[in-house]
Design a protein around this motif. Sequence first.
Motif, PDB file in Angstrom:
ATOM      1  N   THR A 202       0.822  -1.209   0.000  1.00 60.85           N
ATOM      2  CA  THR A 202       0.000   0.000   0.000  1.00 60.85           C
ATOM      3  C   THR A 202       0.853   1.256   0.000  1.00 60.85           C
ATOM      4  O   THR A 202       0.576   2.220  -0.720  1.00 60.85           O
ATOM      5  CB  THR A 202      -0.920   0.015   1.240  1.00 60.85           C
ATOM      6  OG1 THR A 202      -1.759  -1.138   1.223  1.00 60.85           O
ATOM      7  CG2 THR A 202      -1.777   1.257   1.268  1.00 60.85           C
ATOM      8  N   LEU A 203       1.908   1.249   0.795  1.00 60.06           N
ATOM      9  CA  LEU A 203       2.737   2.438   0.944  1.00 60.06           C
ATOM     10  C   LEU A 203       3.589   2.719  -0.300  1.00 60.06           C
ATOM     11  O   LEU A 203       3.819   3.884  -0.641  1.00 60.06           O
ATOM     12  CB  LEU A 203       3.648   2.278   2.166  1.00 60.06           C
ATOM     13  CG  LEU A 203       2.923   2.208   3.518  1.00 60.06           C
ATOM     14  CD1 LEU A 203       3.899   1.850   4.626  1.00 60.06           C
ATOM     15  CD2 LEU A 203       2.233   3.533   3.822  1.00 60.06           C
ATOM     16  N   ALA A 204       4.063   1.666  -0.979  1.00 58.59           N
ATOM     17  CA  ALA A 204       4.953   1.859  -2.133  1.00 58.59           C
ATOM     18  C   ALA A 204       4.294   2.640  -3.265  1.00 58.59           C
ATOM     19  O   ALA A 204       4.860   3.634  -3.752  1.00 58.59           O
ATOM     20  CB  ALA A 204       5.474   0.511  -2.617  1.00 58.59           C
ATOM     21  N   PRO A 205       3.100   2.246  -3.750  1.00 60.46           N
ATOM     22  CA  PRO A 205       2.492   3.051  -4.820  1.00 60.46           C
ATOM     23  C   PRO A 205       2.117   4.459  -4.366  1.00 60.46           C
ATOM     24  O   PRO A 205       2.190   5.401  -5.170  1.00 60.46           O
ATOM     25  CB  PRO A 205       1.246   2.241  -5.202  1.00 60.46           C
ATOM     26  CG  PRO A 205       0.984   1.329  -4.062  1.00 60.46           C
ATOM     27  CD  PRO A 205       2.311   1.045  -3.453  1.00 60.46           C
ATOM     28  N   MET A 206       1.740   4.623  -3.097  1.00 61.80           N
ATOM     29  CA  MET A 206       1.445   5.964  -2.606  1.00 61.80           C
ATOM     30  C   MET A 206       2.691   6.832  -2.629  1.00 61.80           C
ATOM     31  O   MET A 206       2.643   8.013  -3.019  1.00 61.80           O
ATOM     32  CB  MET A 206       0.875   5.890  -1.191  1.00 61.80           C
ATOM     33  CG  MET A 206      -0.526   5.325  -1.107  1.00 61.80           C
ATOM     34  SD  MET A 206      -1.145   5.257   0.598  1.00 61.80           S
ATOM     35  CE  MET A 206      -1.069   6.984   1.063  1.00 61.80           C
ATOM     36  N   ALA A 207       3.825   6.252  -2.239  1.00 56.42           N
ATOM     37  CA  ALA A 207       5.079   6.999  -2.265  1.00 56.42           C
ATOM     38  C   ALA A 207       5.472   7.350  -3.695  1.00 56.42           C
ATOM     39  O   ALA A 207       5.916   8.475  -3.977  1.00 56.42           O
ATOM     40  CB  ALA A 207       6.181   6.184  -1.593  1.00 56.42           C
ATOM     41  N   ALA A 208       5.288   6.397  -4.617  1.00 56.27           N
ATOM     42  CA  ALA A 208       5.622   6.653  -6.024  1.00 56.27           C
ATOM     43  C   ALA A 208       4.747   7.759  -6.592  1.00 56.27           C
ATOM     44  O   ALA A 208       5.230   8.653  -7.308  1.00 56.27           O
ATOM     45  CB  ALA A 208       5.456   5.367  -6.833  1.00 56.27           C
TER      46      ALA A 208
END
Length: 220
Positions: A202-208
């Motif tokens: 969840t956090l990875a695409p939000m960070a990207a």
Amino acid sequence: MSTQPPASSPSGHGGDQPYADRVYRSGGALAGGVLMLGVTVWLGGDAVLRGDGRVPVVSLGALLVAVPLIVAMSLRPAVFAGERRIRIRNPFRTVVAPWGAVETVRARYSTELVAQGRTYQMWSIPVSLRARSKAHRHNQRLASGEGPRRGLFGVSTPSPDDYEERTAPADVAVRELRELAERHREEPGAQGEVTTRWSWETLAPMAAGTVLLIVLWLTA
């Protein structure tokens, strides 16, 4: 808040532990999340496919932030209670606590699990003060000898359940989890340490998406 029946097949986390004996999720959050997700994907997808200039890229970055956030806040939260341990899946973190490490489960303004000196909230079991107050008033009427509350315009068709005491859904869930903890706390298979894991999916695409939007803003 909905409680699903025992699953037919177990799912594990580091072993053969069957988590899905009881599953607690918020029905309102699921319905709202599906609606918001549909609208977001529809509007954002249209902008990505049909937008001009920088609009498709900006829309893509916004989707990378919004879609995982909606999923995390509405569809992801759940509590899985098995015979050996409880797994709490919150928006951005998953907590696994063997029953032997659980000190208590409580419901104040939110539902909380206390294990090994730390407190963990359970997002999928929201506390409704309105539901708790409504159940309290119903029980008071029964205790005073009054009948069930009449419906609209004084028309009432009471059912057998109307003559029984009521408990708010969150309090029912907390009571069930406490019973599971007390029942299995001393079992050898219910011992161990509390573990936590961040929801990187969840956090990875939000960070990207956030990085992409910042770059677009700086280069505008």
